[in-house]
Design a protein around this motif. Structure first.
Motif, PDB file in Angstrom:
ATOM      1  N   UNK A  10       0.871  -1.174   0.000  1.00 45.40           N
ATOM      2  CA  UNK A  10       0.000   0.000   0.000  1.00 45.40           C
ATOM      3  C   UNK A  10       0.904   1.217   0.000  1.00 45.40           C
ATOM      4  N   UNK A  11       0.680   2.125  -0.957  1.00 39.83           N
ATOM      5  CA  UNK A  11       1.497   3.332  -1.045  1.00 39.83           C
ATOM      6  C   UNK A  11       0.608   4.565  -1.018  1.00 39.83           C
ATOM      7  N   UNK A  12       1.250   5.693  -0.730  1.00 38.73           N
ATOM      8  CA  UNK A  12       0.557   6.965  -0.649  1.00 38.73           C
ATOM      9  C   UNK A  12       1.411   8.026  -1.322  1.00 38.73           C
ATOM     10  N   UNK A  13       0.782   8.816  -2.183  1.00 40.40           N
ATOM     11  CA  UNK A  13       1.450   9.962  -2.812  1.00 40.40           C
ATOM     12  C   UNK A  13       0.771  11.219  -2.302  1.00 40.40           C
ATOM     13  N   UNK A  14       1.562  12.117  -1.713  1.00 40.39           N
ATOM     14  CA  UNK A  14       1.060  13.388  -1.222  1.00 40.39           C
ATOM     15  C   UNK A  14       1.694  14.468  -2.083  1.00 40.39           C
ATOM     16  N   UNK A  15       0.882  15.090  -2.920  1.00 41.92           N
ATOM     17  CA  UNK A  15       1.381  16.065  -3.887  1.00 41.92           C
ATOM     18  C   UNK A  15       1.686  17.403  -3.231  1.00 41.92           C
ATOM     19  N   UNK A  16       2.768  18.044  -3.691  1.00 42.08           N
ATOM     20  CA  UNK A  16       3.202  19.327  -3.140  1.00 42.08           C
ATOM     21  C   UNK A  16       2.482  20.508  -3.780  1.00 42.08           C
ATOM     22  N   UNK A  17       1.781  20.253  -4.906  1.00 43.35           N
ATOM     23  CA  UNK A  17       1.041  21.309  -5.596  1.00 43.35           C
ATOM     24  C   UNK A  17      -0.150  20.690  -6.321  1.00 43.35           C
ATOM     25  N   UNK A  18      -0.991  21.525  -6.883  1.00 50.09           N
ATOM     26  CA  UNK A  18      -2.238  21.063  -7.510  1.00 50.09           C
ATOM     27  C   UNK A  18      -2.007  20.171  -8.724  1.00 50.09           C
ATOM     28  N   UNK A  19      -0.896  20.374  -9.444  1.00 56.64           N
ATOM     29  CA  UNK A  19      -0.624  19.545 -10.620  1.00 56.64           C
ATOM     30  C   UNK A  19       0.256  18.345 -10.300  1.00 56.64           C
ATOM     31  N   UNK A  20       0.646  18.211  -9.046  1.00 51.25           N
ATOM     32  CA  UNK A  20       1.462  17.093  -8.558  1.00 51.25           C
ATOM     33  C   UNK A  20       2.804  17.012  -9.289  1.00 51.25           C
ATOM     34  N   UNK A  21       3.411  18.177  -9.521  1.00 51.72           N
ATOM     35  CA  UNK A  21       4.730  18.213 -10.157  1.00 51.72           C
ATOM     36  C   UNK A  21       5.782  17.549  -9.268  1.00 51.72           C
ATOM     37  N   UNK A  22       5.567  17.596  -7.959  1.00 54.73           N
ATOM     38  CA  UNK A  22       6.423  16.858  -7.029  1.00 54.73           C
ATOM     39  C   UNK A  22       5.545  16.296  -5.926  1.00 54.73           C
ATOM     40  N   UNK A  23       6.007  15.207  -5.343  1.00 52.44           N
ATOM     41  CA  UNK A  23       5.204  14.556  -4.315  1.00 52.44           C
ATOM     42  C   UNK A  23       6.084  13.798  -3.335  1.00 52.44           C
ATOM     43  N   UNK A  24       5.514  13.521  -2.189  1.00 51.27           N
ATOM     44  CA  UNK A  24       6.125  12.639  -1.198  1.00 51.27           C
ATOM     45  C   UNK A  24       5.462  11.286  -1.359  1.00 51.27           C
ATOM     46  N   UNK A  25       6.270  10.252  -1.598  1.00 53.46           N
ATOM     47  CA  UNK A  25       5.758   8.892  -1.763  1.00 53.46           C
ATOM     48  C   UNK A  25       6.131   8.090  -0.521  1.00 53.46           C
ATOM     49  N   UNK A  26       5.141   7.433   0.069  1.00 52.90           N
ATOM     50  CA  UNK A  26       5.369   6.605   1.253  1.00 52.90           C
ATOM     51  C   UNK A  26       4.823   5.207   1.024  1.00 52.90           C
ATOM     52  N   UNK A  27       5.544   4.221   1.530  1.00 50.14           N
ATOM     53  CA  UNK A  27       4.998   2.875   1.652  1.00 50.14           C
ATOM     54  C   UNK A  27       4.329   2.828   3.012  1.00 50.14           C
ATOM     55  N   UNK A  28       3.020   2.646   3.015  1.00 47.76           N
ATOM     56  CA  UNK A  28       2.248   2.685   4.260  1.00 47.76           C
ATOM     57  C   UNK A  28       2.146   1.303   4.886  1.00 47.76           C
ATOM     58  N   UNK A  29       1.963   0.266   4.066  1.00 47.35           N
ATOM     59  CA  UNK A  29       1.878  -1.112   4.560  1.00 47.35           C
ATOM     60  C   UNK A  29       2.535  -2.031   3.543  1.00 47.35           C
ATOM     61  N   UNK A  30       3.491  -2.815   4.007  1.00 41.44           N
ATOM     62  CA  UNK A  30       4.184  -3.754   3.126  1.00 41.44           C
ATOM     63  C   UNK A  30       4.106  -5.178   3.662  1.00 41.44           C
ATOM     64  N   UNK A  31       3.182  -5.433   4.572  1.00 40.47           N
ATOM     65  CA  UNK A  31       3.032  -6.761   5.163  1.00 40.47           C
ATOM     66  C   UNK A  31       2.188  -7.654   4.275  1.00 40.47           C
ATOM     67  N   UNK A  32       2.825  -8.515   3.517  1.00 40.50           N
ATOM     68  CA  UNK A  32       2.102  -9.439   2.654  1.00 40.50           C
ATOM     69  C   UNK A  32       1.683  -8.785   1.360  1.00 40.50           C
ATOM     70  N   UNK A  33       0.799  -9.416   0.669  1.00 42.75           N
ATOM     71  CA  UNK A  33       0.262  -8.935  -0.604  1.00 42.75           C
ATOM     72  C   UNK A  33      -0.923  -8.033  -0.277  1.00 42.75           C
TER      73      UNK A  33
END
Length: 179
Positions: free
Chosen positions: A19-42
């Protein structure tokens, strides 16, 4: 979208089964913070995301390895840490999730119970879903696919979903907050 209008996106990383999450720094998402939120299993299948009034992501999703309905509650806007909960593990359950937050910030999740072919609803008792009320909303045939959930102004769930047995779009309108 955040209050500033920036997208926040939950998704499954198919390569790693996370499970991943992208948090965009602007409205067009030219840059973002990407996080792996859950990596336990499939995991990370059928995600649904809502933001708390503070702008913190809350994500419902399906863990295929354990066949459970899961919930991630982020501790900040970019989800540098989170609380991961198994909300329903009664059977092969948790696909086709849709999430809404009550005015108190408590998650409400519609989803499919794959073992029994039912539409189910989980209503969390608190913001981190330490406990919840689980209800079977529709058990007639093979149903509960492609759920979409909204809450009325009174906080009662309304769920649209697909009934595969009858090939119908259906609507469940709950008379109470826990259906």
């Amino acid at each position: 979208l955040t209050t500033a209008g920036n997208p926040v996106i939950s998704y499954r990383d198919n390569t790693n089964g996370d499970l991943r999450l992208a948090v965009c720094a602007d409205a067009s998402c030219a840059s973002s913070t990407i996080r792996t939120v859950d990596s336990a299993g499939n995991t990370g299948i059928s995600t649904s995301l809502a933001l708390t009034t503070a702008g913190y992501p809350v994500v419902s999703y399906y863990n295929q390895a354990n066949q459970d309905l899961m919930l991630a509650v982020c501790a900040d806007a970019t989800c540098s840490s989170s609380t991961i909960r198994t909300v329903d593990s009664a059977s092969h359950t948790g696909s086709y999730t849709s999430l809404a937050l009550t005015t108190a910030g408590n998650p409400v999740i519609s989803y499919r119970d794959n073992t029994n072919g039912d539409l189910r609803l989980a209503v969390c008792a608190d913001a981190s879903c330490a406990s919840s009320t689980i209800r079977t909303v529709d058990s007639a045939g093979s149903t509960g696919y492609y759920t979409s959930l909204a809450l009325t102004t009174a906080g009662n769930p309304v769920v649209s979903y697909y009934d595969f047995t009858k090939f119908h779009l259906k609507l469940a309108v709950c008379a109470t907050r826990t259906c």
